[in-house]
Design a protein around this motif. Structure first.
Motif, PDB file in Angstrom:
ATOM      1  N   LEU A 234      34.999  43.464  45.673  1.00 39.30           N
ATOM      2  CA  LEU A 234      34.921  43.720  44.227  1.00 39.30           C
ATOM      3  C   LEU A 234      35.082  42.405  43.464  1.00 39.30           C
ATOM      4  CD1 LEU A 234      37.125  46.943  44.175  1.00 39.30           C
ATOM      5  CD2 LEU A 234      34.641  46.770  44.466  1.00 39.30           C
ATOM      6  N   PHE A 235      34.165  41.477  43.703  1.00 37.84           N
ATOM      7  CA  PHE A 235      34.309  40.155  43.083  1.00 37.84           C
ATOM      8  C   PHE A 235      34.238  40.247  41.566  1.00 37.84           C
ATOM      9  CE2 PHE A 235      32.405  36.325  41.237  1.00 37.84           C
ATOM     10  CZ  PHE A 235      33.377  35.394  41.583  1.00 37.84           C
ATOM     11  N   TRP A 236      33.225  40.920  41.049  1.00 34.42           N
ATOM     12  CA  TRP A 236      33.082  40.969  39.592  1.00 34.42           C
ATOM     13  C   TRP A 236      34.253  41.692  38.919  1.00 34.42           C
ATOM     14  CZ3 TRP A 236      30.204  38.196  36.418  1.00 34.42           C
ATOM     15  CH2 TRP A 236      30.177  38.572  35.070  1.00 34.42           C
ATOM     16  N   PRO A 237      34.680  42.860  39.407  1.00 39.58           N
ATOM     17  CA  PRO A 237      35.855  43.483  38.797  1.00 39.58           C
ATOM     18  C   PRO A 237      37.098  42.605  38.863  1.00 39.58           C
ATOM     19  CG  PRO A 237      34.653  45.103  40.078  1.00 39.58           C
ATOM     20  CD  PRO A 237      34.032  43.766  40.378  1.00 39.58           C
ATOM     21  N   ALA A 238      37.275  41.865  39.971  1.00 41.94           N
ATOM     22  CA  ALA A 238      38.442  40.979  40.075  1.00 41.94           C
ATOM     23  C   ALA A 238      38.342  39.824  39.083  1.00 41.94           C
ATOM     24  CB  ALA A 238      38.564  40.450  41.502  1.00 41.94           C
ATOM     25  N   LEU A 239      37.148  39.236  38.966  1.00 42.14           N
ATOM     26  CA  LEU A 239      36.952  38.143  38.004  1.00 42.14           C
ATOM     27  C   LEU A 239      37.179  38.640  36.579  1.00 42.14           C
ATOM     28  CD1 LEU A 239      35.984  35.209  37.447  1.00 42.14           C
ATOM     29  CD2 LEU A 239      33.672  36.152  37.273  1.00 42.14           C
ATOM     30  N   ASP A 240      36.666  39.814  36.277  1.00 45.88           N
ATOM     31  CA  ASP A 240      36.820  40.384  34.945  1.00 45.88           C
ATOM     32  C   ASP A 240      38.292  40.636  34.624  1.00 45.88           C
ATOM     33  OD1 ASP A 240      35.584  41.430  32.519  1.00 45.88           O
ATOM     34  OD2 ASP A 240      36.196  43.412  33.227  1.00 45.88           O
ATOM     35  N   ALA A 241      39.031  41.138  35.614  1.00 43.03           N
ATOM     36  CA  ALA A 241      40.457  41.389  35.412  1.00 43.03           C
ATOM     37  C   ALA A 241      41.214  40.084  35.200  1.00 43.03           C
ATOM     38  CB  ALA A 241      41.028  42.149  36.608  1.00 43.03           C
ATOM     39  N   LEU A 242      40.881  39.056  35.983  1.00 35.82           N
ATOM     40  CA  LEU A 242      41.514  37.743  35.818  1.00 35.82           C
ATOM     41  C   LEU A 242      41.280  37.195  34.419  1.00 35.82           C
ATOM     42  CD1 LEU A 242      42.720  34.977  36.901  1.00 35.82           C
ATOM     43  CD2 LEU A 242      40.341  34.389  37.417  1.00 35.82           C
ATOM     44  N   LEU A 243      40.024  37.179  33.981  1.00 32.84           N
ATOM     45  CA  LEU A 243      39.694  36.601  32.675  1.00 32.84           C
ATOM     46  C   LEU A 243      40.196  37.476  31.530  1.00 32.84           C
ATOM     47  CD1 LEU A 243      36.159  35.115  33.381  1.00 32.84           C
ATOM     48  CD2 LEU A 243      38.382  33.959  33.343  1.00 32.84           C
ATOM     49  N   GLY A 244      40.505  38.725  31.827  1.00 27.35           N
ATOM     50  CA  GLY A 244      41.117  39.591  30.826  1.00 27.35           C
ATOM     51  C   GLY A 244      42.537  39.183  30.497  1.00 27.35           C
ATOM     52  N   THR A 245      43.152  38.356  31.361  1.00 25.16           N
ATOM     53  CA  THR A 245      44.518  37.893  31.100  1.00 25.16           C
ATOM     54  C   THR A 245      44.549  36.623  30.263  1.00 25.16           C
ATOM     55  OG1 THR A 245      44.650  36.494  33.100  1.00 25.16           O
ATOM     56  CG2 THR A 245      45.221  38.832  33.338  1.00 25.16           C
ATOM     57  N   GLY A 246      43.382  35.993  30.067  1.00 28.34           N
ATOM     58  CA  GLY A 246      43.329  34.763  29.278  1.00 28.34           C
ATOM     59  C   GLY A 246      42.281  33.800  29.806  1.00 28.34           C
ATOM     60  N   ASP A 247      42.087  32.705  29.085  1.00 30.10           N
ATOM     61  CA  ASP A 247      41.077  31.719  29.457  1.00 30.10           C
ATOM     62  C   ASP A 247      41.505  30.955  30.713  1.00 30.10           C
ATOM     63  OD1 ASP A 247      39.892  32.523  27.111  1.00 30.10           O
ATOM     64  OD2 ASP A 247      40.745  30.872  25.933  1.00 30.10           O
TER      65      ASP A 247
END
Length: 326
Positions: free
Chosen positions: A251-264
């Protein structure tokens, strides 16, 4: 203020002949880590090192028994070399075998433990049935009619890039069906059906291997592509958690999206090939300029050294500036 650094560590499909060879003997920390890992693998490590340094690919280069140990050690070696230059990541996100490299950088297990696991993984893959993966330009919900008990959803790399995985004969039939349906797809350079039930026997062997080594909580947060969340201490200590990723979707895209949801973040790909950089640039946070992508290696080995030097110098300057303002 400089955004925190997250390392992106690639997996199967990113490999190419000569990848990162330019760093060997030029970056002492890189050379030390690579040599230590190959030495831990014994005779097989010597064979892998010789093939890698030759810059040439054997017919088994895309096989998981070759590509994955190389991708693993390059991810670890590049990550540790960057840290050696003063760039300290605050998060890690690995794709498939890249998540094991992330776990090593986060000190969930040490390099000797990693070598034992990678050796067991390669032995299990050598006995796995022939198979592969397809990267399809479609959303997961568009592909239901092409799936069955053998060809399955193997991961999501981007909103409109889905991976299917399965045994070779069935996968070839699905590829033909996708073409008839007018869907664009390509083969992922792989000879096994990673992230599918075809890996179930390998998972059992890998679970036993993880059970023989010490597992501790990560020192750096790992955003798992198995869960799209931060790895918990309980998960980090579970052999089944790490081994099970071999048959679970990525789940690369969901993980990346979750990471970037925490900040830049500054998303730094350890390479090779810049595939994760290409995917990350599609994210709205990157397109809008809030986060940025820095690949450490090039798409072609002859450009690896110049790409590495430019990226290393850019990141060390950012790290120095951040330290001076803290």
């Amino acid at each position: 203020m400089t955004p925190p650094v997250c390392l992106l560590l690639p997996g199967q499909g990113a490999q190419h002949p000569g990848m990162a060879v330019a760093l060997y003997d030029r970056e002492p920390e890189f050379t030390r880590v690579v040599d230590a890992f190959f030495d831990l693998l014994g005779a097989e490590g010597r064979t892998l090192r010789a093939e890698w340094l030759s810059g040439k690919a054997s017919e088994l280069f895309d096989d998981g028994t070759r590509a994955q140990p190389l991708l693993f050690v390059l991810g670890v070696a590049v990550g540790r070399t960057l840290c050696h230059h003063g760039v300290r990541p605050t998060a890690l996100l690995g794709h498939s075998i890249g998540e094991l490299a992330a776990a090593t950088l986060a000190e969930v297990f040490d390099l000797p433990g990693a070598a034992e696991v990678i050796a067991s993984r390669s032995a299990a893959l050598a006995e796995a049935p022939a198979g592969g993966m397809l990267a399809v330009a479609a959303r997961p919900e568009q592909l239901g009619e092409f799936l069955d008990d053998l060809v399955v959803f193997g991961g999501q790399n981007a909103p409109v890039q889905t991976v299917l995985s399965g045994p070779e004969h069935q996968l070839a039939a699905v590829g033909a069906a996708l073409t008839r349906a007018g869907m664009a797809w390509r083969r992922v350079p792989a000879r096994q059906a990673f992230h599918s039930p075809a890996m179930s026997v390998a998972v059992a062997r890998l679970t036993a291997a993880f059970g023989r080594i010490s597992l501790v909580a990560p020192r750096i947060p790992i955003w798992s592509t198995a869960t799209a969340e931060v790895v918990t201490p309980d998960q980090a200590g579970s052999p089944g958690f790490w081994a099970g990723q071999l048959s679970a979707p990525v789940l690369f895209w969901p993980a990346l999206d979750a990471l970037l949801g925490t900040g830049d973040h500054v998303l730094v790909e350890t390479g090779p090939g810049q595939q994760l950089s290409t995917l990350a640039r599609r994210h709205p946070a990157v397109r809008g300029g809030a986060s940025r992508v820095v690949p450490l290696l090039a798409n072609r080995p002859e450009k690896d050294w110049s790409t590495w030097c430019a990226a290393r110098d850019q990141l060390t300057e950012l790290a120095s500036s951040a330290a001076n303002h803290s």
